[in-house]
Design a protein around this motif. Structure first.
Motif, short mmCIF file in Angstrom:
data_model
loop_
_atom_site.label_atom_id
_atom_site.label_comp_id
_atom_site.label_asym_id
_atom_site.label_seq_id
_atom_site.Cartn_x
_atom_site.Cartn_y
_atom_site.Cartn_z
N ASP A 1 0.81 -1.24 0.06
CA ASP A 1 0.04 -0.08 0.00
C ASP A 1 0.92 1.23 0.00
N PRO A 2 0.93 2.07 -1.15
CA PRO A 2 1.65 3.21 -1.18
C PRO A 2 1.37 4.37 0.04
N GLY A 3 0.17 4.37 0.57
CA GLY A 3 -0.21 5.29 1.45
C GLY A 3 0.34 4.84 2.90
N ARG A 4 0.26 3.60 3.25
CA ARG A 4 0.73 3.01 4.71
C ARG A 4 2.20 2.68 4.53
N SER A 5 2.84 2.33 3.54
CA SER A 5 4.27 1.70 3.35
C SER A 5 4.79 2.55 2.16
N PRO A 6 4.80 3.78 2.01
CA PRO A 6 5.79 4.55 0.89
C PRO A 6 7.08 4.13 0.55
N LYS A 7 7.74 3.75 1.68
CA LYS A 7 9.37 3.32 1.18
C LYS A 7 9.08 1.87 0.71
N ASP A 8 8.40 1.12 1.08
CA ASP A 8 8.52 -0.20 0.52
C ASP A 8 7.78 -0.17 -0.89
N PHE A 9 6.85 0.88 -1.06
CA PHE A 9 6.30 0.77 -2.45
C PHE A 9 7.30 1.37 -3.32
N LEU A 10 8.12 2.44 -2.86
CA LEU A 10 9.11 2.89 -4.11
C LEU A 10 10.07 1.61 -4.14
N LEU A 11 10.72 1.10 -3.18
CA LEU A 11 11.49 -0.12 -3.29
C LEU A 11 10.86 -1.16 -4.46
N GLY B 1 1.19 8.93 -20.58
CA GLY B 1 -0.10 8.36 -19.82
C GLY B 1 0.37 7.06 -19.54
N SER B 2 0.94 6.35 -20.47
CA SER B 2 0.92 5.00 -20.37
C SER B 2 2.01 4.76 -19.38
N LEU B 3 3.13 5.30 -19.34
CA LEU B 3 4.41 5.28 -17.93
C LEU B 3 3.53 5.28 -16.76
N VAL B 4 2.73 6.74 -16.66
CA VAL B 4 2.31 6.97 -15.25
C VAL B 4 1.05 6.01 -14.97
N ALA B 5 0.42 5.69 -15.87
CA ALA B 5 -0.81 4.55 -15.71
C ALA B 5 -0.24 3.03 -14.99
N ALA B 6 1.23 2.95 -15.29
CA ALA B 6 1.65 1.89 -14.77
C ALA B 6 2.04 1.76 -13.30
N ILE B 7 2.22 2.96 -12.65
CA ILE B 7 2.41 3.21 -11.38
C ILE B 7 1.58 2.39 -10.38
N PRO B 8 0.28 2.47 -10.57
CA PRO B 8 -0.56 1.77 -9.42
C PRO B 8 -0.22 0.27 -9.55
N GLY B 9 -0.08 -0.32 -10.82
CA GLY B 9 0.17 -1.78 -10.83
C GLY B 9 1.37 -2.30 -10.03
N THR B 10 2.28 -1.22 -9.86
CA THR B 10 3.49 -1.69 -9.14
C THR B 10 3.33 -1.70 -7.78
N ALA B 11 2.06 -1.52 -7.18
CA ALA B 11 1.79 -1.97 -5.81
C ALA B 11 1.83 -3.70 -5.59
N LEU B 12 1.66 -4.18 -6.68
CA LEU B 12 1.62 -5.64 -6.57
C LEU B 12 3.33 -6.20 -6.93
N ILE B 13 3.35 -7.43 -6.30
CA ILE B 13 4.84 -7.88 -6.31
C ILE B 13 5.07 -8.36 -7.76
N SER B 14 4.21 -8.62 -8.64
CA SER B 14 4.28 -9.21 -9.71
C SER B 14 3.73 -8.46 -10.78
N ALA B 15 4.01 -8.40 -11.96
CA ALA B 15 3.59 -7.74 -13.14
C ALA B 15 2.45 -8.69 -13.87
N GLU B 16 1.41 -8.79 -13.04
CA GLU B 16 0.37 -9.65 -13.48
C GLU B 16 -0.56 -8.89 -14.80
N SER B 17 -1.13 -9.71 -15.54
CA SER B 17 -1.76 -9.06 -16.75
C SER B 17 -2.87 -7.96 -16.23
N ARG B 18 -3.43 -8.07 -15.07
CA ARG B 18 -4.23 -6.98 -14.58
C ARG B 18 -3.70 -5.68 -14.45
N THR B 19 -2.47 -5.63 -14.10
CA THR B 19 -1.71 -4.31 -13.72
C THR B 19 -1.22 -3.89 -14.95
#
Length: 245
Positions: free
Chosen positions: A89-99, A162-180
């Motif tokens: 969760d980028p809101g609760r764990s911003p450092k972990d989200f960045l990594l 737009g495509s690059l920034v739209a990918a950022i929410p998907g990086t909250a998951l640990i794997s690049a699944e198709s839904r991301t």
């Protein structure tokens, strides 16, 4: 330039603004991934509208306000996840989200360029850094290939950003699944099609001609073949794939 403005600004009608914000709220209530919609809004004013930076930011303030209010209600309602191992969760764990972003973002780019999703699930954890490094190289190489298009056309830059920034929410998951990659793929496949057209126009030369054929065949055939192999039981990874669907 006036006709290119969003309808609520072109018509100077507050009702259209309220309707667009309402639709954005409904999208956020269906899934957090709808934040990616704001990525294309920001990319539009950044790349298309010819104004000073402060005037570019001004139309985005209502959207930013909606995001902040939604996030506040999200936290107050106890939604989200914490320490589950699959999501940061980028809101609760911003450092972990960045990594997590550093390792997952190139995988999202690699999955779109290669047409292979969730590849990291089949790589040993100790070797996953190699796939991440390959993803960064492929992503940077992809930018190099389409750089002439980005330099020449503001619309292409809009879809790219737009495509690059739209990918950022998907990086909250640990794997690049198709839904991301759903929202990010909108801009990516536009640029892919534009690049293919660019190659086709140079088909008199052997390199663009064969690159066009290979890329078109790759994205048209390979993902379908992989999906069949991974879900048909032919591959030893089929059961693992089902557990992560």
């Amino acid at each position: 330039q006036t006709c290119a403005l969003p309808i609520w600004r072109r018509e100077q009608h507050a009702g259209f603004l309220l309707l667009s914000l309402l639709l954005f709220v409904l999208a956020l209530l269906t899934a957090e991934a709808a934040l990616a919609v704001a990525a294309y809004m920001g990319a539009w004013v950044l790349c298309i509208e010819k104004q000073s930076l402060p005037r570019k930011v001004l139309p985005l303030l209502p959207v930013i306000a909606v995001i902040l209010l939604w996030r506040g209600a999200y936290d107050a309602g106890g939604f989200g996840a914490l320490n589950i191992g699959q999501y940061v969760d980028p809101g609760r764990s911003p450092k972990d989200f960045l990594l997590n972003f550093v390792s997952v973002f190139p995988l999202i780019a690699f999955s779109q360029i290669s047409g292979i999703d969730t590849l990291i699930m089949y790589v040993h954890p100790q070797q996953q850094w190699q796939l991440v490094a390959l993803g960064w190289l492929v992503a940077i190489g992809g930018v190099w290939l389409i750089w002439p298009l980005l330099k020449a056309n503001a619309s292409d830059r809009f879809w790219f950003v737009g495509s690059l920034v739209a990918a950022i929410p998907g990086t909250a998951l640990i794997s690049a699944e198709s839904r991301t990659v759903t929202f990010s793929a909108i801009g990516f496949f536009y640029l892919l099609a534009k690049w293919l057209v660019h190659l086709y126009r140079q088909r008199q030369r052997w390199l663009p001609r064969w690159t066009f054929r290979l890329v078109l065949g790759w994205h048209g055939v390979l993902p379908l073949l992989i999906a069949v192999v991974m879900t048909s039981g032919v591959s030893g990874f089929s059961q693992l794939s089902k557990q992560n669907q």
